[in-house]
Design an enzyme around this catalytic site. Structure first.
Site, PDB file in Angstrom:
ATOM      1  N   HIS A  66       1.946   4.585  -2.896  1.00  0.00           N
ATOM      2  CA  HIS A  66       2.104   6.030  -2.667  1.00  0.00           C
ATOM      3  C   HIS A  66       3.515   6.487  -3.029  1.00  0.00           C
ATOM      4  O   HIS A  66       3.704   7.505  -3.702  1.00  0.00           O
ATOM      5  CB  HIS A  66       1.838   6.362  -1.197  1.00  0.00           C
ATOM      6  CG  HIS A  66       0.420   6.164  -0.757  1.00  0.00           C
ATOM      7  ND1 HIS A  66      -0.657   6.644  -1.457  1.00  0.00           N
ATOM      8  CD2 HIS A  66      -0.095   5.547   0.345  1.00  0.00           C
ATOM      9  CE1 HIS A  66      -1.783   6.336  -0.821  1.00  0.00           C
ATOM     10  NE2 HIS A  66      -1.462   5.667   0.276  1.00  0.00           N
ATOM     11  N   HIS A  80       0.835  -1.205   0.000  1.00  0.00           N
ATOM     12  CA  HIS A  80       0.000   0.000   0.000  1.00  0.00           C
ATOM     13  C   HIS A  80       0.870   1.256   0.000  1.00  0.00           C
ATOM     14  O   HIS A  80       0.687   2.153  -0.837  1.00  0.00           O
ATOM     15  CB  HIS A  80      -0.916  -0.006   1.228  1.00  0.00           C
ATOM     16  CG  HIS A  80      -1.803   1.197   1.322  1.00  0.00           C
ATOM     17  ND1 HIS A  80      -3.091   1.211   0.843  1.00  0.00           N
ATOM     18  CD2 HIS A  80      -1.580   2.443   1.830  1.00  0.00           C
ATOM     19  CE1 HIS A  80      -3.624   2.401   1.046  1.00  0.00           C
ATOM     20  NE2 HIS A  80      -2.729   3.170   1.652  1.00  0.00           N
ATOM     21  N   GLU A  81       1.801   1.307   0.931  1.00  0.00           N
ATOM     22  CA  GLU A  81       2.656   2.499   1.018  1.00  0.00           C
ATOM     23  C   GLU A  81       3.604   2.599  -0.167  1.00  0.00           C
ATOM     24  O   GLU A  81       3.971   3.692  -0.595  1.00  0.00           O
ATOM     25  CB  GLU A  81       3.452   2.470   2.329  1.00  0.00           C
ATOM     26  CG  GLU A  81       2.600   2.452   3.592  1.00  0.00           C
ATOM     27  CD  GLU A  81       1.623   3.618   3.674  1.00  0.00           C
ATOM     28  OE1 GLU A  81       1.889   4.675   3.069  1.00  0.00           O
ATOM     29  OE2 GLU A  81       0.576   3.467   4.335  1.00  0.00           O
TER      30      GLU A  81
END
Length: 379
Positions: free
Chosen positions: A34, A30-31
């Protein structure tokens, strides 16, 4: 007494290690979404953190990003240049004191489409991970496929009332083809108290039946209880009814996308049921229950743990897209408003929105954790 304590500690570690493995991979991806899009957009990343709180391990790369593992492993964040905190609040005072070049590398200086892309990349990465994991299972582990042939019909069950008979082969439900008993179970379990039109094959031809699955609390092999729809039938285990099917690369990806979409639609259906009163909040699970299920999946095998990781990845990606301030979806709502107005909402309104978002997330965590504790108490 010592044996009981030893058993509890061993059981706790048996749950904790698989849980941390599953959660860490999902959060990292997920990170990473980003992070990668931010780098592409020219935004400088100061910190890439798995977990919150004091740093346990860390290193700084040649781009100046601090990669760290923190003490509280229930989440993670990417902090950009110009952020005031891990929630990506803007530090206006610090930005004003920067050089023009440094200011151009802040998240706040990025164009609206690039900011939206950076925020959306986290949940999108979770969906990609889920598709890849599901596809890997279909390709390398395969799936047992059992013909949707009925062996027995329980007396007084919805199936008996609707006129199902032993030997019937279920062909379709509401016009959608059914290719296996597992697919039948999936459709029925997610449609409790809803009328279904079922086409079955009998020796004398095809028959159209109407049935409403009964909502019933069932227990899996680990003692976990779920409220799902049931018909009151059992499958046939005749020779040739069961086979393991392996998918090719393209088909595996398609099946992985279908499985991911099923988790999304089932989750949204459950949430809709909460608002309509059709579903209960007692099915919400928090970190304690997830840890327990992770440990149970690990005892079954690597494939079960990978499947759980895929489901959790979808859930985290979808949760982050909810239009709640503080979550990625809340930021995207702010950006949509900014695109319509031509300017962002005031800092004060955004701050109030963040406070509401924090309150909503805390309420959700309290309900989920209460359910976890109640579940443990009932064991």
């Amino acid at each position: 007494m010592i044996e009981n304590i030893s058993g509890f500690v061993g059981s706790a570690f048996g749950y904790l290690i698989p849980f941390l493995l599953v959660l860490t991979v999902v959060i990292f991806i997920h990170e990473l979404g980003h992070f990668l899009v931010a780098r592409w957009a020219g935004v400088r990343v100061l910190v890439f953190s798995i977990g919150f709180g004091p740093e346990l391990l860390g290193r700084t790369d040649r781009h100046g990003t601090r990669w760290r593992i923190a003490a509280i492993p229930l989440g993670g964040y990417v902090r950009f240049l110009g952020d005031a905190n891990a929630a990506s609040g803007t530090d206006h005072e610090a930005i004003e004191q920067m050089s023009d070049r440094a200011r151009s590398e802040t998240f706040a200086a990025a164009s609206l489409p690039r900011r939206a892309a950076i925020v959306a990349a986290g949940p999108f990465a979770n969906f990609i991970l889920a598709v890849a994991l599901f596809a890997g299972i279909f390709a390398f582990v395969g799936r047992p496929v059992t013909d949707a042939r009925i062996d027995t019909v329980q007396e007084g069950s919805p199936a008996a009332t609707a006129g199902f008979q032993p030997g019937d082969i279920i062909l379709s439900i509401n016009g959608d083809a059914i290719s296996s008993f597992a697919e039948l179970q999936r459709v029925v379990s997610s449609n409790a108290d809803r009328a279904l039109g079922v086409t079955v094959q009998r020796s004398d031809g095809q028959v159209q039946l109407n049935v409403t699955p009964e909502r019933r609390e069932v227990e899996d092999g680990f003692g976990n209880k779920m409220n799902i729809g049931v018909l009151g039938i059992t499958r046939s285990f005749e020779d040739g009814d069961i086979q393991r099917v392996y998918a090719g690369p393209v088909e595996a990806v398609k099946l992985g996308m279908g499985e991911t979409w099923f988790v999304v639609t089932r989750t949204l259906d459950y949430i809709g049921g909460l608002f309509s009163g059709r579903e209960s909040t007692d099915q919400l699970s928090g970190p304690i229950r997830i840890a327990q299920v992770s440990g149970q999946a690990a005892t079954v095998g690597a494939a079960a743990l990978i499947q759980l990781m895929a489901v959790l990845s979808v859930s985290i990606g979808l949760l982050n897209l909810f239009p709640i301030p503080m979550l990625d979806g809340g930021h995207l709502v702010f950006y949509a408003i900014e695109a319509v107005r031509g300017r962002p909402l005031s800092e004060r309104i955004q701050e109030y929105g963040m406070r509401i978002g924090v309150a909503l997330v805390l309420m959700l965590m309290i309900v989920a954790t209460s359910n976890d504790i109640a579940h443990l108490w009932s064991l």
